[in-house]
Design an enzyme around this catalytic site. Structure first.
Site, PDB file in Angstrom:
ATOM      1  N   HIS A   1       0.832  -1.201   0.000  1.00  0.00           N
ATOM      2  CA  HIS A   1       0.000   0.000   0.000  1.00  0.00           C
ATOM      3  C   HIS A   1       0.872   1.258   0.000  1.00  0.00           C
ATOM      4  CE1 HIS A   1      -4.022  -1.508   0.260  1.00  0.00           C
ATOM      5  NE2 HIS A   1      -3.827  -2.171   1.389  1.00  0.00           N
TER       6      HIS A   1
ATOM      7  N   CYS B   1       0.480   1.892  -5.894  1.00  0.00           N
ATOM      8  CA  CYS B   1      -0.429   2.743  -6.655  1.00  0.00           C
ATOM      9  C   CYS B   1       0.129   4.154  -6.799  1.00  0.00           C
ATOM     10  CB  CYS B   1      -1.784   2.812  -5.964  1.00  0.00           C
ATOM     11  SG  CYS B   1      -2.686   1.266  -5.994  1.00  0.00           S
TER      12      CYS B   1
ATOM     13  N   ARG C   1       0.203   2.501 -11.707  1.00  0.00           N
ATOM     14  CA  ARG C   1       1.179   1.825 -10.861  1.00  0.00           C
ATOM     15  C   ARG C   1       2.544   2.501 -10.981  1.00  0.00           C
ATOM     16  NH1 ARG C   1      -2.892   0.737  -9.561  1.00  0.00           N
ATOM     17  NH2 ARG C   1      -3.977  -1.258  -9.394  1.00  0.00           N
TER      18      ARG C   1
END
Length: 264
Positions: free
Chosen positions: A168, A242, A251
């Site tokens: 993340h 991300c 990405r």
């Protein structure tokens, strides 16, 4: 001077308007408080909870390895794409591996560890980052715990191929929040029960499609930006997350090459 006459109907309408305005104001304040609490939960509480859990998992791995336990071998189905937060969109069987499915070591000997169990530690000195690595890239089972996830089917630490990872960038520990700051030459360490593998950052692809699965292939190379990547086999590591921040549209990819291996 004539007195002004106010009819009861007018008074009732004014009272209803005041009540409606008051009720509407209360509703807006309540919605605002709920939204604020949701933001606090996402941006603060999930980070606090995930970081604490990840820290405890790192300590547990270190204790386990110190006692001579643990298992380095991992293998899984073939990942085909990058989903939200770098997750794969399919596997060899066309679905997500079951948490109860036994994992196999590099010599194909089944073990009883679960897919979401951490088996390595990722250290990035420049980012002051030290987090566990678990098999799989599911949100609930791995990434939302603050862990870094290993793409099923990609290489393992120290092996020829591509040790590809996802994490993340925002919320849930956000281990890859600042991977965009990594520059060529920065080191990335992967520690297992038996060895520590040091990779040097080699290049960065600042933005590519979530469907650009070429970046996690054994010889990583972007399918959409062919000038980014490699053309010959090697010992690679890939970090994906991300971009831009607080979105999952594209990405960000960072690649590195193995430069040293030492016993743990």
């Amino acid at each position: 001077m004539r007195a002004r006459i106010v009819h009861h109907g007018i008074r009732r309408r004014r009272a209803r308007r005041r009540r409606a305005l008051w009720t509407g104001g209360e509703a807006l304040v309540t919605v605002g408080v709920v939204l604020l609490l949701l933001v606090v939960h996402q941006l603060w509480w999930t980070n606090r909870e995930a970081r604490e859990g990840a820290r405890h998992q790192v300590e547990a791995l270190e204790r386990e390895w110190g006692e001579g336990g643990g298992d380095d071998g991992r293998s899984a189905g073939r990942g085909e794409g990058l989903g939200d937060d770098g997750t794969t969109t399919s596997t060899q069987d066309g679905g997500t591996p079951s948490a109860s499915e036994p994992r196999r070591t590099t010599n194909s000997t089944p073990t009883q560890t679960t897919w979401s169990q951490a088996y390595a530690i990722l250290t990035v000195p420049r980012l002051h980052l030290r987090v566990p690595v678990a098999e799989g890239v599911g949100k609930e089972s791995v990434l939302n715990k603050g862990y870094v996830g290993h793409y099923p089917g990609t290489g393992q630490p120290g092996q020829v191929g591509n040790f590809a990872l996802a994490g993340h960038r925002n919320t849930h520990g956000e281990p890859f929040r600042y991977v965009n700051r990594l520059a060529p030459g920065d080191t990335v360490e992967v520690e297992t029960r038996s060895a520590v593998y040091t990779y040097a950052v080699d290049r960065t692809l600042r933005q590519t499609s979530a469907r650009d699965s070429g970046v996690i292939r054994a010889i990583p190379r972007s399918r959409l930006h062919p000038s980014y990547g490699y053309t010959a086999p090697g010992h690679f590591i890939t970090l994906t997350t991300c971009t831009p921040e607080y979105t999952s549209r594209y990405r960000l990819v960072v690649w590195g090459k193995l430069v040293s291996t030492r016993p743990r």
